[in-house]
Motif scaffolding. Sequence first.
Motif, PDB file in Angstrom:
ATOM      1  N   GLN A  66       1.177  -0.977   0.225  1.00 46.44           N
ATOM      2  CA  GLN A  66      -0.277  -0.317   0.490  1.00 46.44           C
ATOM      3  C   GLN A  66       0.371   1.654  -0.189  1.00 46.44           C
ATOM      4  O   GLN A  66       0.319   2.192   0.068  1.00 46.44           O
ATOM      5  CB  GLN A  66      -1.151   0.412   1.336  1.00 46.44           C
TER       6      GLN A  66
ATOM      7  N   GLU B 183       0.017   4.609  -2.080  1.00 50.35           N
ATOM      8  CA  GLU B 183      -1.766   4.418  -1.621  1.00 50.35           C
ATOM      9  C   GLU B 183      -1.461   5.335  -0.345  1.00 50.35           C
ATOM     10  O   GLU B 183      -2.809   6.946   0.311  1.00 50.35           O
ATOM     11  CB  GLU B 183      -3.357   3.896  -1.918  1.00 50.35           C
TER      12      GLU B 183
ATOM     13  N   LYS C 183      -2.212   3.904   2.764  1.00 48.88           N
ATOM     14  CA  LYS C 183      -3.994   4.222   3.429  1.00 48.88           C
ATOM     15  C   LYS C 183      -3.133   3.616   4.616  1.00 48.88           C
ATOM     16  O   LYS C 183      -3.925   3.331   5.992  1.00 48.88           O
ATOM     17  CB  LYS C 183      -3.980   2.700   2.804  1.00 48.88           C
TER      18      LYS C 183
END
Length: 176
Positions: free
Chosen positions: A127, A130, A132
Motif C-alpha cells: 500500500q 496509496e 492507507k
Amino acid sequence: MASFPYQRINIVGASGSGTTTLGRALAARLGLGFADADDFYWKPTTSPFQEKFDTGLRLGMILDHLRQFDGTVVSGSVCGWGAELEDSFDLVVFLLLPTSLRLQRIEARETALFGGANPAFLTWAAQYDEGKLPGRSRARHEAWLASRQCRILRFEGDQEVAQRIEQIMEHAARTA
C-alpha cells in the motif's frame, strides 16, 4: 573519495525498492561509512521487526554511529527522526519501483532470511503508493523530500545497482 562532493547521503524509498543494496554498494564505492535505518529503528529480537527503539534513543544511536565516519550513506527512511539527522544530508536519493516488483523482491528476501514472508508485512508494503496504513508512504516521502534543502536525485524503474551508482557519480561530477 576526496573529490566526491557529498558526505552524508540518504537512500530512501519503499520497502523492496533497493535502498539497502544501493546504500551498501555506494558506501563501498566511495569508501564511506554505512548505516541501515532499520538497525536503529528495530530492537534485535528473536522474531525480528517486533519491537521499536524509543524515538530519542534511536536518534542518539544513529547520530553516534554516523560521527564515527567522515562521510556516510544511510539507507532507509528517517522521516520524523529529528532535524539534527534529517537536515544533515547533502544528497538524498529517492528510489521508486513498481509495486509488483517490490513485492517479488520482498518475498524472495524474506524467504531467504526467515523461511517466508509475513503476509501482514506484504500487505503493508503493497500500500506504499496509496498510503492507507501508518508508516512509510509515497506521499509522506514526497512531502519530506519537498522540505529538504539538499540535492535530490530520483530513480524511477528498475536498474542495475552499478548503473545507479554510475548515474550518482555523473550527477556528482556535474554538481561539483
